[in-house]
Design an enzyme around this catalytic site. Structure first.
Site, short mmCIF file in Angstrom:
data_model
loop_
_atom_site.label_atom_id
_atom_site.label_comp_id
_atom_site.label_asym_id
_atom_site.label_seq_id
_atom_site.Cartn_x
_atom_site.Cartn_y
_atom_site.Cartn_z
N CYS A 176 38.18 40.82 37.02
CA CYS A 176 36.96 41.61 36.84
C CYS A 176 37.29 42.95 36.16
O CYS A 176 38.45 43.35 36.05
CB CYS A 176 36.27 41.84 38.18
SG CYS A 176 37.03 43.13 39.17
N CYS A 181 39.39 45.53 38.21
CA CYS A 181 40.82 45.18 38.30
C CYS A 181 41.51 45.46 36.97
O CYS A 181 42.66 45.91 36.94
CB CYS A 181 40.99 43.72 38.72
SG CYS A 181 40.50 43.45 40.44
N CYS A 183 39.10 42.70 45.56
CA CYS A 183 39.68 41.62 44.75
C CYS A 183 41.17 41.45 45.01
O CYS A 183 41.88 42.41 45.35
CB CYS A 183 39.51 41.93 43.27
SG CYS A 183 37.81 41.93 42.69
N GLU A 207 37.14 39.46 51.75
CA GLU A 207 35.69 39.69 51.75
C GLU A 207 35.22 40.28 53.07
O GLU A 207 35.97 40.36 54.05
CB GLU A 207 34.98 38.37 51.42
CG GLU A 207 35.33 37.90 50.02
CD GLU A 207 34.53 36.70 49.55
OE1 GLU A 207 33.83 36.06 50.37
OE2 GLU A 207 34.60 36.40 48.34
N ASN A 216 41.87 37.89 47.64
CA ASN A 216 40.63 38.62 47.89
C ASN A 216 40.30 38.64 49.38
O ASN A 216 40.51 37.66 50.09
CB ASN A 216 39.47 38.11 47.04
CG ASN A 216 39.27 36.63 47.07
OD1 ASN A 216 40.20 35.86 47.21
ND2 ASN A 216 38.04 36.20 46.93
N GLU A 256 43.60 41.07 42.86
CA GLU A 256 44.49 41.85 41.98
C GLU A 256 44.70 43.25 42.53
O GLU A 256 45.82 43.78 42.51
CB GLU A 256 43.87 41.96 40.57
CG GLU A 256 43.67 40.64 39.87
CD GLU A 256 42.31 39.99 40.13
OE1 GLU A 256 41.80 40.13 41.26
OE2 GLU A 256 41.77 39.37 39.22
N1 THU Z 1 37.40 38.36 42.82
C1 THU Z 1 38.73 38.67 42.76
O1 THU Z 1 39.44 38.63 43.76
N2 THU Z 1 39.22 39.05 41.57
C2 THU Z 1 38.51 39.15 40.42
O2 THU Z 1 39.03 39.63 39.42
C3 THU Z 1 37.14 38.64 40.38
C4 THU Z 1 36.50 38.40 41.70
C5 THU Z 1 36.85 37.98 44.12
C6 THU Z 1 35.90 38.98 44.71
C7 THU Z 1 35.07 38.12 45.62
O3 THU Z 1 35.75 38.02 46.86
C8 THU Z 1 35.07 36.77 44.95
O4 THU Z 1 36.12 36.78 44.01
C9 THU Z 1 33.77 36.44 44.25
O5 THU Z 1 33.42 37.42 43.35
#
Ligand code: THU
Length: 160
Positions: free
Chosen positions: A112, A115, A73, A64, A62, A75
């Site tokens: 999530c 994804c 994310c 940010e 991920n 994925e």
């Molecule tokens: N996140 C992912 O990378 N993948 C997911 O399927 C769920 C959430 C990340 C997004 C964000 O950077 C952090 O997790 C908190 O939500």
């Protein structure tokens, strides 16, 4: 009125060593990717590794941003990079792991909704189910196909 029941099959493994060798390698790559995530705001590091039909493994994590909605994310970073680099190559499997301030999650990491939708699109694109490996310290869950993660998904056929 009728009731329709959907069945989801989940393979459960107690330890990474129980997975086939290639899937162990894939999950290890996801774990390494999680260590390298850029998550200074959530402190929730996610790693994903994608196994392609040509044998290549592509990993992502991920990313940010101070403008929170601009992040992406793990994925989707991994899948989009895979599609950008190997555009005609099907995805065989994806391994997903995550860690918070206490370390890697006890229960299997859950992708999530967005994804999951991208996984559905990938399966549609290549007409092949993706094996989905969800890592957790208490056990690893494996699903055969994104339909198990996102039943009743929005599919491209709806656009026809
Ligand atoms: N996140 C992912 O990378 N993948 C997911 O399927 C769920 C959430 C990340 C997004 C964000 O950077 C952090 O997790 C908190 O939500």
């Amino acid at each position: 009125m009728r009731i329709k029941e959907l069945k989801i099959l989940i393979q459960e493994y107690d330890r990474i060593e129980e997975l086939p060798d290639l899937e162990q390698k894939l999950l290890e790559k996801a774990r390494t990717a999680a260590e390298n995530a850029y998550a200074p705001y959530s402190h929730f590091n996610v790693g994903a590794a994608v196994l392609l039909e040509n044998g290549e493994i592509v990993a992502g994590n991920n990313q940010e941003n101070a403008d929170f909605t601009d992040g992406l994310c793990a994925e989707r970073v991994a899948l989009f990079y895979a599609h950008a680099t190997y555009p005609g190559t099907a995805v065989k499997a994806i391994a997903i792991t995550a860690k918070n301030k206490n370390g890697f999650l006890e229960e299997p990491a859950q992708p999530c909704g967005s994804c999951r939708q991208v996984m559905v699109e990938t399966e549609f694109r290549f007409k092949k189910p993706i094996r989905i490996i969800l890592d957790g310290k208490n056990g690893i869950q494996v699903l055969n196909g994104a339909d198990s993660l996102l039943p009743l998904a929005f599919k491209p056929v709806a656009l026809d």
